[in-house]
Write an enzyme that holds these catalytic residues in place. Structure first.
Site, mmCIF file in Angstrom:
data_model
loop_
_atom_site.group_PDB
_atom_site.id
_atom_site.type_symbol
_atom_site.label_atom_id
_atom_site.label_comp_id
_atom_site.label_asym_id
_atom_site.label_seq_id
_atom_site.Cartn_x
_atom_site.Cartn_y
_atom_site.Cartn_z
ATOM 1 N N ASP A 225 15.167 -50.142 -54.197
ATOM 2 C CA ASP A 225 15.038 -51.596 -54.241
ATOM 3 C C ASP A 225 15.479 -52.156 -55.598
ATOM 4 O OD1 ASP A 225 13.957 -51.261 -51.777
ATOM 5 O OD2 ASP A 225 11.996 -52.158 -52.240
ATOM 6 N N ASP A 226 15.741 -53.467 -55.587
ATOM 7 C CA ASP A 226 15.907 -54.318 -56.781
ATOM 8 C C ASP A 226 17.247 -54.161 -57.490
ATOM 9 O OD1 ASP A 226 13.326 -55.039 -56.211
ATOM 10 O OD2 ASP A 226 12.416 -53.886 -57.855
ATOM 11 N N HIS B 203 17.408 -57.598 -49.915
ATOM 12 C CA HIS B 203 16.081 -57.668 -50.534
ATOM 13 C C HIS B 203 15.841 -59.072 -51.076
ATOM 14 C CE1 HIS B 203 12.488 -55.702 -51.824
ATOM 15 N NE2 HIS B 203 12.728 -55.775 -53.142
ATOM 16 N N HIS C 138 14.443 -62.390 -55.226
ATOM 17 C CA HIS C 138 13.248 -61.555 -55.261
ATOM 18 C C HIS C 138 11.951 -62.369 -55.300
ATOM 19 C CE1 HIS C 138 10.598 -58.158 -56.392
ATOM 20 N NE2 HIS C 138 11.569 -57.398 -55.855
ATOM 21 N N HIS D 98 13.194 -47.229 -56.885
ATOM 22 C CA HIS D 98 13.850 -48.416 -57.449
ATOM 23 C C HIS D 98 15.054 -47.994 -58.296
ATOM 24 C CE1 HIS D 98 9.727 -49.771 -56.584
ATOM 25 N NE2 HIS D 98 10.239 -50.985 -56.447
#
Length: 887
Positions: A99-100, A150, A154, A251
């Protein structure tokens, strides 16, 4: 005393065109809106939410609306808005998810680790990071990994309105389509974890995402690498307990992911050794083609979005650099100006004690007052000049006024005051008229709305004891200070103009002697050809020409004069527009000084560069600075931005207090300084923008006249000839420079040869005939009279040119103001004549192309001449009445 002559002002070319460019305001508005939109988008995408740790969303809410099959089902949830179903990976199957990202540092390292271990994974990307690093999104797809979204910024989708959720998903999908050329059906909401952590708000997000065509992917195991607990701890958290399939959450962005990269190099080989296989989410649950090539429309829209966001990032970086540079330059300027002002004050104080200029200047002075419709303040101006403690002759040049200005001055019957009437021809022509009629070597030029202090004339001429000084700037102060607009202009005059003049004086690069209060050597002006009308800022043009000619121009703060400032925003706009545009014209005209040496080089490399930097370039950046300040308040640290603004305000306040102290002013008006930043400052930089666009478009402006309000008051104790029997006002004993009670006799100027032209004289090559000078039967050393019948052609005539007999044929593209009127008969052609050139008698043929907008028709009928002769003027027979035009 009145001098009435008739002369017809030749009509000029090049001033009739008045173009009001409005397109640039539309362009400026579009640019401002575009910049504001780009900054809003950039602020929303980078600073509204941002990536934070996964445990900041608060306590879990109620989960009554979440179906039990979801709470106890698999991590992949489809058809949430209908007959929901879930799926989980097969046994001994691990779907690595990150993620991210993408992150420019850690994503490539993670991709390298996966490639070394021959593993495919799924990357849930953040839209603004994809826009910032599209090449990483392309590499993810090219390496065979799956890509999911995603959100764009965020945020916690459960806390957003439905329209914001849709915007987040749509913009992220477009960013992926534009960067990687694919679309995806995989979604992982930020701050999500396992199925049993879903509450009712989360479930509403999943249903809306399902309606938009997305499959939600949660996780079953969290490596908790976002906490950076250490490599061993990350490996332990990521290792499955048993043989069940897992969707492992890790991540690749949002912070330092060095521990994640190191943990992968240990975790993957260990789990492979235990019989686990690694794959993508789609392959782990048997989904068919969750990632598809993007359509042409989505791809083009995505590319446009990516380009816009990248451009916004570059603009913000550029603005940041410019902000820091402008701030540093402004602080440096403030320091230099304050140091220069302090040094200037010390030098002047030491000079007064030691008479640094030389012996006191006591010879009489000619004061020229050009006037066009100045009836509201002309009496106060003239009476204040008569109250001077220095011998003066006052010449009021009425430039075709329609409000009875000349009649008013004549009716006062003041001793020592002459009135010259001419047709409306502009302020430069009026000044040249007064210059031709002046009988003294020292000339003070005064606006018709200006009142002098009793010692102002005596004080302003003292620097002429130094033979190098050619002009002196006085200290103009605002008299109508009532209201915010008056206070703001008062602050600008004291803090801006006067501090700058002290700096220019020390640097020997004075660009402007103000028209309201300035003194000159008449000889220096004659050598230049008088006052040019090529620019709208004739005072700036003239001062720069004097500097380039080698004369020193100084500032005398003790010569105080009071002037009226505009009392409305419209009048202020017109005045400053003319000033700024004229200054730009003068800077362009004298740009050659940049490469010259000596005094001209000081003007060019010091004065012109200073004007370009602080009066043109920085004001042009001011709107951008204001927009960026609002951007900072909304999206950056408002406390920091407010602190920076307060620091600059305090710096300005400190400069203001010191400047007011130097000028002996009370600091009370400085309370309005903070308000000045929100109205007055914006008006001033809009004036600069308008002036620059006007100059670039090639448009030319008319001379404009400022509104007069009658706020000036005549000094007490000054009586007219009709009121008292005195022949002249009483002159008190001097208290500063020790001027003698009786003036010294005036010494005529020694004859000079052909005057030394300025390196790039432009229009100063010769002065046109303003039409107000006295006919001289004895031309003196400055005139050469040709023999009768001779044919004379002077493209570069002497300052004083006598006119030949009636038989001669004379061609004068440029002639001096004191040329006598030709006898009847000759044909004079002036295709490029000055506005106040002498008017031939009836019968002559005069070519006057392109009349000026304010040109007046000549009046008929002779009138008397009562001009008192001076050293340069011999009595002449009565001449026809002359009129010229104004600005």
């Amino acid at each position: 005393m009145t001098d009435r002559r008739r002369r017809t002002a030749p009509r000029r070319r090049g001033r009739t065109r008045q173009i009001a460019p409005r397109t640039h305001w539309l362009l400026l508005s579009v640019l401002a809106v575009t910049l504001s939109t780009a900054l809003l988008l950039q602020g929303y995408t980078h600073h509204m939410f941002g990536i934070t740790s996964d445990d900041v969303t608060g306590a879990r809410g109620r989960s009554e609306a979440v179906p039990a099959r979801v709470t106890h089902g698999g991590p992949v949830i489809a058809n949430a808005a209908g007959a929901v179903h879930t799926a989980r990976p097969a046994a001994r199957t691990i779907a690595l998810t990150f993620d991210d990202g993408p992150d420019p540092v850690w994503t490539p390292r993670i991709l390298d680790a996966l490639r070394r271990n021959h593993v495919r994974a799924t990357f849930f990307v953040v839209g603004n990071e994809v826009a910032a690093h599209p090449e990483l999104a392309r590499r993810i797809v090219a390496d065979g990994h799956q890509i999911g979204i995603h959100t764009f910024t965020h945020p916690d989708l459960a806390r957003l309105a439905p329209w914001q959720r849709s915007l987040e998903l749509r913009e992220t999908q477009l960013a992926v389509a534009g960067a990687a050329g694919v679309t995806t059906a995989l979604l992982r909401p930020p701050y999500s974890s396992r199925n049993d952590a879903l509450d009712d708000a989360d479930w509403s997000v999943l249903k809306q995402a399902d309606a938009a065509g997305y499959v939600t992917v949660l996780s079953t195991q969290d490596a908790e690498d976002w906490q950076r607990p250490g490599i061993a701890r990350i490996v332990a958290n990521a290792t499955p307990h048993g043989h069940a399939g897992q969707i492992l959450l890790m991540h690749d962005g949002g912070g330092d992911r060095s521990q994640t990269v190191a943990a992968l190099n240990t975790l993957i080989p260990r789990l492979k050794a235990q019989g686990f296989r690694f794959t993508t989410v789609g392959a782990a649950v048997g989904m068919a083609g969750p990632v598809q090539p993007a359509g042409l429309r989505d791809h083009l829209q995505g590319m446009a979005l990516v380009n816009v966001l990248q451009a916004g990032d570059r603009v913000v970086r550029l603005l940041g650099v410019l902000m820091y540079a402008a701030g540093a330059i402004s602080v440096l300027r403030a320091a230099v100006v304050l140091i220069a002002a302090r040094r200037h004050r010390r030098l002047r104080q030491a000079g007064r004690r030691g008479s640094s200029w030389g012996p006191p200047v006591t010879r009489p002075v000619s004061v020229i007052v050009p006037a066009y419709n100045e009836s509201a303040g002309i009496e106060a101006a003239v009476r204040s000049l008569l109250a001077s403690d220095h011998p003066v002759e006052i010449i009021v040049v009425d430039d075709g006024s329609t409000d009875g200005t000349a009649d008013l001055v004549e009716s006062l019957r003041l001793p020592g005051v002459r009135v010259i009437r001419q047709e409306n021809a502009g302020k430069p022509a009026a000044l040249n008229t007064g210059l031709a009629a002046a009988s003294c070597d020292l000339v003070v030029m005064v606006d018709g709305d200006t009142v002098f202090e009793p010692d102002a004339v005596r004080t302003i001429v003292q620097p002429f004891a130094d033979p190098r000084v050619g002009a002196v700037s006085g200290n103009a102060k605002v008299v109508n200070r009532g209201g915010l607009l008056g206070r703001w202009q008062h602050i600008e005059y004291v803090v801006g103009f006067n501090l700058d003049r002290r700096l220019f004086d020390l640097a020997e690069c004075m660009p402007t002697v103000p028209g309201a209060v300035g003194a000159f050597r008449r000889r220096a002006l004659l050598d230049l050809g008088g006052v040019s009308d090529v620019t709208l800022a004739e005072d700036t043009d003239l001062t720069m020409a004097l500097c380039r000619a080698g004369w020193r121009v100084v500032y005398e703060e003790g010569a105080v004069a009071w002037t009226e400032a505009p009392a409305s925003l419209g009048a202020l706009w017109r005045q400053r527009y003319r000033w700024c545009y004229g200054t730009l014209q003068a800077m362009w005209k004298h740009r050659g000084a940049l490469v010259q040496r000596g005094a001209a080089g000081k003007l060019g490399r010091r004065g012109l560069v200073y004007l370009l930097l602080f009066q043109v370039l920085l004001p042009l950046l001011a709107p951008v600075v204001d927009i960026f300040a609002v951007y900072g308040l909304l999206f950056l640290d408002p406390v920091r931005i407010s602190g920076l603004w307060l620091a600059f305000l305090l710096l300005q306040l400190g400069m203001g207090l010191y400047a007011f102290r130097l000028d002996g002013e009370r600091p009370g008006p400085l309370w309005s300084l903070p308000l000045q930043q929100f109205v007055y400052r914006q008006l001033m930089y809009l004036v600069v923008i308008q002036s620059v666009f006007t100059a670039l478009s090639g448009s030319r402006l008319r001379w404009q006249r400022m509104e007069r309000y009658g706020s000036l008051r005549a000094p007490t104790g000054t009586q007219t000839a009709g009121d008292a029997g005195t022949a002249a006002p009483a002159r008190p004993e001097p208290d500063r420079y020790g001027a003698a009670a009786q003036p010294e006799p005036y010494e005529p100027i020694a004859p000079r040869g052909s005057y030394a032209a300025v390196p790039d004289p432009g229009s100063y090559a010769a002065v046109p005939d303003p039409g107000s000078s006295v006919s001289r039967s004895d031309p003196g050393p400055y005139a050469a009279v040709p023999d009768p019948g001779s044919s004379v052609s002077r493209s570069d005539a002497w300052p004083y040119v006598a006119v030949p007999d009636s038989e001669s044929s004379v061609s004068r593209p440029h002639v001096w103001p004191s040329v006598s009127r030709p006898d009847p008969g000759p044909s004079v052609s002036r295709s490029d004549a000055w506005p106040s050139a002498s008017r031939p008698d009836p019968g002559s043929s005069v070519s006057r192309p392109d009349p000026w907008p304010y040109a007046s028709h000549p009046q008929s009928g002779p009138s008397e001449s009562h001009l008192q002769p001076g050293p340069y003027a011999a009595p002449s027979p009565p001449a026809p009445h002359d009129t010229t035009r104004w600005y």
